[in-house]
Design an enzyme around this catalytic site. Structure first.
Site, PDB file in Angstrom:
ATOM      1  N   HIS A 264       0.793  -1.228   0.000  1.00  0.00           N
ATOM      2  CA  HIS A 264       0.000   0.000   0.000  1.00  0.00           C
ATOM      3  C   HIS A 264       0.823   1.273   0.000  1.00  0.00           C
ATOM      4  O   HIS A 264       0.324   2.329  -0.400  1.00  0.00           O
ATOM      5  CB  HIS A 264      -0.960   0.009   1.196  1.00  0.00           C
ATOM      6  CG  HIS A 264      -1.946  -1.107   1.180  1.00  0.00           C
ATOM      7  ND1 HIS A 264      -1.689  -2.319   1.777  1.00  0.00           N
ATOM      8  CD2 HIS A 264      -3.171  -1.206   0.616  1.00  0.00           C
ATOM      9  CE1 HIS A 264      -2.721  -3.125   1.581  1.00  0.00           C
ATOM     10  NE2 HIS A 264      -3.635  -2.479   0.888  1.00  0.00           N
TER      11      HIS A 264
ATOM     12  N   GLY B 228      -4.253  11.766   9.921  1.00  0.00           N
ATOM     13  CA  GLY B 228      -5.193  10.990   9.119  1.00  0.00           C
ATOM     14  C   GLY B 228      -5.275  11.486   7.688  1.00  0.00           C
ATOM     15  O   GLY B 228      -5.301  10.703   6.739  1.00  0.00           O
TER      16      GLY B 228
ATOM     17  N   ARG C 291       1.179   9.757  16.136  1.00  0.00           N
ATOM     18  CA  ARG C 291      -0.063  10.183  15.494  1.00  0.00           C
ATOM     19  C   ARG C 291      -0.344  11.625  15.894  1.00  0.00           C
ATOM     20  O   ARG C 291      -0.305  11.990  17.080  1.00  0.00           O
ATOM     21  CB  ARG C 291      -1.222   9.286  15.921  1.00  0.00           C
ATOM     22  CG  ARG C 291      -2.590   9.903  15.658  1.00  0.00           C
ATOM     23  CD  ARG C 291      -3.722   8.905  15.673  1.00  0.00           C
ATOM     24  NE  ARG C 291      -4.991   9.525  15.978  1.00  0.00           N
ATOM     25  CZ  ARG C 291      -5.654  10.380  15.204  1.00  0.00           C
ATOM     26  NH1 ARG C 291      -5.126  10.751  14.044  1.00  0.00           N
ATOM     27  NH2 ARG C 291      -6.819  10.879  15.568  1.00  0.00           N
TER      28      ARG C 291
END
Length: 238
Positions: A4, A20, A87
């Site tokens: 990916h 994100g 994150r």
């Protein structure tokens, strides 16, 4: 080469910031990194590598939710030997003391997802942050006077939740914020023996109904990104 991400060996740095939104990954690279190279645009999930204060750092979009995040985090750890993932994302506030634009340093992550119940055959696993990253991030934020809270978040599989009270009820047990990825990050970091931390800017509040404007989101997101970058310098700098 991963399925990916598709980067060549060596193109991804040992330390990765993961928002994100892939366009935020691009914004991080263009705003904070030098000598930037784009290593991936597969499915428009953009990834970039550059340097910050002499340290190679990558910025990689993850998509929304734990299934999408898990694909990219797994490949970063398994295929590219990434050592640290931070994150940098938004979250909804769940408690009165958490204010719009505050940053929650997620010490641990509850979840309503079945991902870990399946992984651990029904046992309850407690996904937690790397303490060295958590301690360094707190020190950085404290020096800069950021509004911060260290504690629990909840990673939910649902954004539009018909039973929102099931998540908001966790606030009674000290849970500060709801988001959608941290539990996956902490679980995978533990599996691969790597470092993981979720820094979460409160963009809206489930109790008060407050929301940030687009400009406020950008400014507060920038504070959080700087905290993440300085955390990497503190932990991994020479």
């Amino acid at each position: 080469m991963s399925l990916h991400i598709g980067a060549e060996p060596g193109q991804i740095a040992p330390y990765v910031l993961m928002p994100g939104d892939p366009l935020r990954a691009k914004w991080i690279a263009e705003t904070y990194l030098e000598d930037v190279d784009q290593y991936s645009d597969i499915r428009n999930m953009l990834g970039f590598t550059g340097t910050y204060k002499g340290i190679r750092i990558s910025s990689q979009g993850s998509g929304m939710g734990m299934p999408s995040f898990s694909i990219y985090a797994h490949e970063l750890f398994a295929d590219y030997d990434v050592q640290t993932v931070i994150r940098v994302g938004s979250a909804g506030g769940l408690r009165d003391e958490v204010k719009i634009r505050d940053v929650v340093l997620a010490q641990a992550a509850c979840t309503d997802s079945n991902l870990n119940h399946l992984r651990f055959h029904g046992a309850s696993y407690a996904p937690i942050a790397d303490f060295e990253l958590l301690q360094a991030a707190y020190s950085v934020g404290d020096e800069r006077g950021f509004g911060m809270h260290v504690g629990n978040c909840v990673s939910s599989d649902s954004f539009y939740n018909d039973r929102a009270e099931l998540v908001s009820g966790l606030a009674e047990y000290g849970v500060y914020a709801v988001e959608m990825e941290a539990a996956a990050l902490y679980t995978l970091a533990a599996k691969f023996g790597r470092k993981g931390l979720a820094l979460l800017t409160i963009s809206d509040h489930l109790l008060t109904g407050e929301e940030t404007t687009a400009l406020e989101r950008q400014e507060s997101f920038g504070d959080m990104v700087e905290m993440a970058l300085e955390t990497i310098v503190s932990v991994h700098g020479v």
